[in-house]
Each structure stands twice: as C-alpha cells, then as structure tokens.
Write an enzyme that holds these catalytic residues in place. Structure first.
Site, PDB file in Angstrom:
ATOM      1  N   ALA A 159       0.816  -1.066  -0.042  1.00  0.00           N
ATOM      2  CA  ALA A 159       0.055   0.123  -0.013  1.00  0.00           C
ATOM      3  C   ALA A 159       0.856   1.135  -0.019  1.00  0.00           C
ATOM      4  CB  ALA A 159      -0.809  -0.057   1.250  1.00  0.00           C
ATOM      5  N   GLU A 178      10.018   3.290   7.131  1.00  0.00           N
ATOM      6  CA  GLU A 178       9.956   2.092   7.606  1.00  0.00           C
ATOM      7  C   GLU A 178      10.343   1.627   8.817  1.00  0.00           C
ATOM      8  OE1 GLU A 178       8.028  -0.776   6.297  1.00  0.00           O
ATOM      9  OE2 GLU A 178       8.977  -1.377   8.148  1.00  0.00           O
ATOM     10  N   ARG A 468     -12.274 -18.820   4.301  1.00  0.00           N
ATOM     11  CA  ARG A 468     -11.342 -18.945   5.490  1.00  0.00           C
ATOM     12  C   ARG A 468     -11.733 -19.211   6.963  1.00  0.00           C
ATOM     13  NH1 ARG A 468      -6.238 -15.282   3.529  1.00  0.00           N
ATOM     14  NH2 ARG A 468      -5.899 -16.594   1.531  1.00  0.00           N
ATOM     15  N   HIS A 577      -4.923 -12.182   9.388  1.00  0.00           N
ATOM     16  CA  HIS A 577      -5.191 -10.884   8.501  1.00  0.00           C
ATOM     17  C   HIS A 577      -6.219 -10.272   9.571  1.00  0.00           C
ATOM     18  CE1 HIS A 577      -5.688  -8.555   5.059  1.00  0.00           C
ATOM     19  NE2 HIS A 577      -7.043  -8.078   5.432  1.00  0.00           N
TER      20      HIS A 577
END
Ligand code: FAD
Length: 638
Positions: A159, A178, A468, A577
C-alpha cells in the site's frame, strides 16, 4: 528476544569443549584487540542453521582483526532475510564481535549468520571471549533529525510503496518511513495472489456446473442495498449474454467479484469501497506490470478466494515472494523518492485540524520529525502480531492469545491504527480477525485448485474452496487442531510449483513439515496416517473430480490427485489478517468520529477497515493494497 546472548553462550560452550578455546575473560567492549596472536590469519569457512537450512560463510582474518565476511550459500527467503545479510556481517566487522543484535523481522536468518561466523572464527581464534563481548553502542545522538517532503508515507508494504509511486508520478517529493530494517512488511511475505476478473485470462479455464449454479444462487439473494441490487442486475445481464454465446469457459466480471466479496464478508463491509476495489483491480495489475512485474499466464484460486480469479506474479530467482516490493522500491529509487529504513513513526503531527507531519524514532534511538506539506498516508498494515490488540478486539474466536501463532511479520502491530485513533479517526470492524486454516510456510502456491485437506486420521473435513473462517473453524476441531494439505505432481512439476514458478522442492527440502514421497502409501507412512483411509479419501476425491459432485460441496476442481510425487504439508490455523482498522472513504481519506475526512490524512491497505467485512477473500488483500494505495497516492498529491 533482541540479544542472543544465551544462544552465543551455548555455542561458545560447545566450541570451547571441542577445541579447547581459552575460558572467557572480561574484555573491554568493542576495542580492537591488540593481541597479535588473536587470530591465525587466513580465510575460514563456517556453517550455521538459518530458518530454511544451512548458511555458509567465509571469514577472512588477519592477526588481530576480522577483515571480511562473505556469505557463500544459504536457503533463506529473499527480501525477508536480506536485512540480516546486509546488517549482521557489517556489524560484526564494525564492532569486532559476534555478539551483535539479531535484526528484527529476520531473527532466524540473523542467528544462522552469527552461528556460521562463530564457527568459522573458532577455527582461527585463540581467545573467543575477546570476540563475543556485547556491543556497547555509545553516544546515541539524541538531537532530533528533521526532514520534509510533500508527501510522507508510513509503511513500506504494497500500500505504502504503490502510494509513493503515484505521488512521485504526480510530481511530488516523497518520504517513505519504515520501522523495520527491511522493506515490505507482510507484502514481502505474501503468496502474492491478486484477485481480478480478467476475461482474457479466464477464457483459458473451463467452468464447472457447480460454479454456474453458484452464480444463479447469488442472483437469487435478497439485495441489502441499492449498490448490491445494481451489481445483481449487471450480473444477470452478463450471465444471460454468456449463456447466449453457448460457451463453457470460466465466467467472471467485476460485478461477480463485488458480490462475492460482499457476501463472503457477511454484508459487513462498506459496499462503496467494494465497488471501487473490484472496478480497479485490473488497472492495478497493469500498473504493476508497468513498474516491471511479470505475471503468470493462468489464473488460480487462492485459498478462500471462492472464485478462480487469482493472478500471480512470476517468480524472480526462484521465488515470487518480494517481487512486488523489490520492483516498487526500485521504481521509487529511480523516481527520486526517499525510503528511510529503521524510522518508526510514533505520532501524527496535527495543526488546525490538518495532518502536517510525523514524529518518530530511528532504530538507533535518535528522534526524528518529518514535515508533510501535502499530507500523510498511513500504510502500516494490520495487527495480527499484536497479541494485546487481538485479545482486546476479538469477539468471535474462543481465544487469540499467544498460543495461536501468526503468519505475519513481527512488525504487524497495529501502530497506524493507534496513531490514527489518537488524532480522532474512527475505527471500523476491529473485531473481525482472520485465522487462515494454514500457517503459510512451505505450501507450493496460495492456490487450492489441486489439493485436499486431510486430518491425522486420513479424512477430509471441509470443502477446500470454502471461506477461510469456515475452514479454520473446522480445522480447529480436528485432533491437535492440525491437518495435512495433500497434493501431487500436478501442483509441483519437476520440483517447481505450477502457477508461481517457485523452486518448491529446493525451498522446502530442509523443512520438517513438508513431506514428499513417490507413492501415496509411502507418504501415509511418513506422516503416520492410516494408508487405507487416506487412499479411500483420495479415491473419493478423484471420483468427485470426474463427476463434479463432492460430498463436502466443493465446486472447484482441477486434476485428480494421482500423479507422483505426492506431497503433504503439516499445518494448523494461524492468525493471518485483520479486517478492521481505520475508516476511510472511497478517496482513501481518513474519516473521523464525526464522519468527516481529517484534512491531509489518508490511509490504505490492511491498516484500514471496511473493505473485507467479517471475512476477507483470499487474494483480495493484495488487490486492496494496490487499488487503495494508488488512490491514496493520487489524492494526497492533488
Ligand atoms: P504491510 O505489507 O504489512 O506493510 C506495512 C509496513 O508498515 C510494514 O513494513 C511495517 O513494518 C511498516 N510499519 C508498521 N508500523 C510502522 C511504524 N510505526 N512506522 C513505520 N513503519 C511501520 N493477501 C492476498 O491477497 N494474497 C495472498 O497471496 C496473500 N498471502 C499472504 C501470505 C502471508 C504469509 C501473509 C502474512 C499475508 C498474505 N496476504 C495475502 C495478506 C496481504 O499480504 C497483506 O494484507 C498485505 O500485504 C498488507 O499490505 P500493507 O501494505 O497494508 O501492509
């Protein structure tokens, strides 16, 4: 654990027993030893255990100094382990000690390099205690470093990097912060499947009768709102036209993708975001193509994708992990963007209701501040690796404490969510946390076209093309909450996995949870499973492939599982996630608790909520990060 003192001590104990190295003595930190007899000059080879097998190094020394360290071979995972290979040898040489910090995010590889260097040095060193003293990094500069750019992006996953490319394309100056020592976050670890309807590719695939009837089931559903109604109307027209043509290839369209995403997430998602997502996935693929990503010629079905529309980047140097990240980092470099590693953002700077910058701290403890004239994009990823946040927000799983591992990198700690909440952002869907049925390492592809899940007793327990959450829930009910993925020579051909080009056999030969056998019987023996039951299970599945009628309701089939070699991957559910996060609108602007955009503040990727609802479809996250990353980069630049 940051420092591997215990590990080092163990190694040293073993080594000193083996070769009679002198007992450890106190030695001042980080001084170059003047004892001319410290090393026997020459070049020495050592091997250590990395995450994926042996790491071998050559270390050159003269009488009193470690001169150079060359990594001769390893089996570690490209982009993910690169920071360890960059940093550890440099630090060992700089500080003349093997007692250096492991690089966070790649501790297994760091450990392996340190062990290999230690083994090499041991052959030449007369006094190991002198080269195992802890690093004393003195005099950390506490003076603040100041930077400024038009656009500041927090996070170098897909992203953040795609947002950076768009902002640079719009002529803006860009800084990407980062916090880790390497780029890419989860994007660098991803199976990299990206969902997009793509008629040209899907014409190469056949559609089963089960798949066609799933489309008619979707058309029967009561629409939840006008957008859903519109998607169904479009789909109805498209499928009528498809039928009229009398063709049998796999049907797909953005409207089907939207409906499956919305339904797959139990109507919890914001349909406006889904609308934008599925309309822009093909563009995202082309954008990545322009930056240099090459794509495989067939679409697969990522696990939990519910439709065969997953595009996979081609492998580079035997792996497709890190392909997106490496290409985007190169593009940003070429376009003059600044990428700052080990710069952890801690706070958004606000002035008159606008976001004007970011404050944080560098890896060496030095504070920094970045002014952003156009705005800030939060792209820090999810919070699967933050057990406290998992526990705080979880409502739907029995337990998400540390007993459940995560597939995520260690930096997926939800920092951006906390920073945004601190400046008044609304959070959505925080309780929706995805377990994937499988831990990710060692599977050939993210695709399930050609595999079955079998419990220790040798039986299937779920349809492998399911959602999932359903598959993970069923997997947790099996003995010891584990199962095996069984696949064969259709999935791995001549050692290479189909659909991704990964050198699978080579990558997994040292993994003790991936088994390979010439026959199903031999495989059953290796995994301690009753052969008769496994054979019956595979025979039943192969019959279902022929007849298109599966006892578990599976509708996605490719080949039978009947081609040697046979493989089994031992696996279990892991936290994978986080669907919830910062609320955004279709422009990727961050929305505050009054429902208004916060000026100059954008967010994209897994840090946001509202796109996947209660359950993300496999392959939809990579689609999400590139679609909304690009949108954020374009809009912040305006
Ligand atoms: P990330 O890629 O995680 O990047 C966020 C970055 O922000 C990280 O580098 C992080 O270190 C950095 N950061 C965090 N906090 C700070 C801070 N305070 N300051 C500075 N930097 C910070 N999805 C699919 O659709 N298809 C797949 O095949 C697939 N496979 C997957 C396989 C694995 C093993 C995993 C873990 C996930 C997979 N996913 C897949 C999910 C998908 O990869 C992620 O959702 C996606 O990559 C997230 O991208 P992102 O850019 O939002 O965040």
């Amino acid at each position: 654990m940051k420092r591997f003192l215990a590990f080092m001590l163990t190694i040293l104990m073993i080594l000193s027993m083996a070769v009679g190295c002198k007992k450890a003595e106190e030695s001042p930190a980080n001084t170059v030893n003047t004892d001319v007899t410290l090393f026997k000059p020459g070049t020495y080879t050592g091997t250590g255990k990395g995450l994926f097998g042996d790491i071998t190094v050559e270390v050159e020394v003269d009488t009193d100094k470690i001169l150079s360290i060359n990594v001769k071979s390893h089996n570690e995972s490209g982009t993910i382990s690169d920071p360890a290979f960059d940093k550890i040898p440099k630090e060992i040489i700089e500080y003349q000690t093997v007692n250096v910090d492991a690089v966070s995010g790649c501790t297994g590889s760091s450990n392996g390099i340190i062990e290999a260097v230690t083994v090499a040095l041991e052959q030449s060193c007369n006094d190991m205690s002198k080269i195992t003293v802890a690093v004393q990094k003195e005099n950390i500069n506490v003076e603040k470093v100041n930077y400024s750019a038009d656009v500041v992006i927090i996070g170098s996953g897909g992203a953040g990097l795609s947002a950076a490319v768009e902002a640079l394309n719009a002529g803006r100056s860009v800084i990407v912060l980062e916090k880790m020592a390497g780029y890419g976050g989860n994007t660098a670890r991803a199976g990299s499947a990206l969902n997009s309807a793509d008629p040209e590719m899907q014409e190469k695939e056949e559609m089963s009768s089960g798949e066609l009837s799933r489309i008619y089931d979707i058309l029967e559903l009561q629409p939840k709102n006008d957008l859903m109604k519109g998607w169904q109307e479009t789909l109805k027209k498209e499928i009528d036209e498809y039928k009229e043509k009398g063709v049998t290839y796999l049907f797909d369209s953005p409207s089907l993708h939207k409906l499956q995403t919305y339904i797959g997430g139990d109507y919890v998602a914001d349909p406006e975001l889904i609308d934008v997502l599925a309309d822009n996935t093909l563009d995202a693929i082309n954008f990545l193509k322009e930056t240099g990503v090459k794509w495989e010629e067939r679409v697969t079905i990522a696990m939990g994708a519910t439709w065969q529309r997953s595009h996979n980047p081609s492998a580079v140097d035997g792996t497709n992990k890190g392909v997106f990240v490496n290409t985007l980092v190169d593009t940003i470099d070429k376009k003059g963007g600044q990428l700052l590693l080990e710069h952890k953002a801690e706070e958004l700077i606000m002035a008159d209701g606008k976001c004007v910058g970011v404050r944080g701290v560098k890896g060496n403890g030095q504070p920094f501040e970045v002014q952003a004239t156009k705005g800030v994009i939060i792209a820090t990823g999810g919070f699967s690796a933050n057990v406290e946040m998992r526990q705080k927000y979880n409502k739907h799983w029995a337990n998400l404490d540390e007993s459940l591992a995560t597939s995520n990198h260690t930096g997926a700690t939800g920092d951006g969510i906390i920073m945004a909440e601190n400046v008044g952002a609304e959070l959505v869907g925080m309780e929706w946390i995805q377990l994937t049925p499988w831990g990710s390492l060692g599977i050939p592809t993210a695709a399930i076209d050609n595999m079955v899940f079998v419990n220790q007793e040798g039986q299937r327990f779920v349809s492998e093309d399911n959602r999932r959450d359903v598959m993970a829930g069923e997997a947790l009910k099996q003995s010891n909450s584990h199962f095996y993925m069984i696949y064969d020579g259709h999935t791995v051909v001549d050692g290479v996995s189909v659909g991704s080009g990964k050198r699978f056999d080579e990558e997994t030969k040292k993994l003790d949870f991936v088994y390979k056998a010439d026959s199903l019987e031999e495989l059953a023996q290796k995994i301690n499973m009753p052969y008769e039951t496994l054979k019956e299970t595979i025979d039943d599945f192969n019959r279902a492939v022929e007849e298109g009628n599966d006892a578990f309701g599976r509708t996605v089939f490719a080949e039978k599982i009947d081609k040697s070699p046979f493989y089994a991957t031992y696996t279990c559910p892991v936290v994978h996630h986080t669907m919830g996060g910062i609320k955004i609108n279709t422009n990727a602007q961050v929305i505050n608790t009054d429902g208004k955009p916060i000026e100059n503040l954008y967010a994209a990727g897994e840090v946001t909520g509202g796109i996947h609802g209660s359950n993300r479809l496999g392959g939809n996250a990579i689609a999400d990060i590139f679609v909304f990353g690009r949108i954020a980069g374009q809009n912040v630049s305006k």
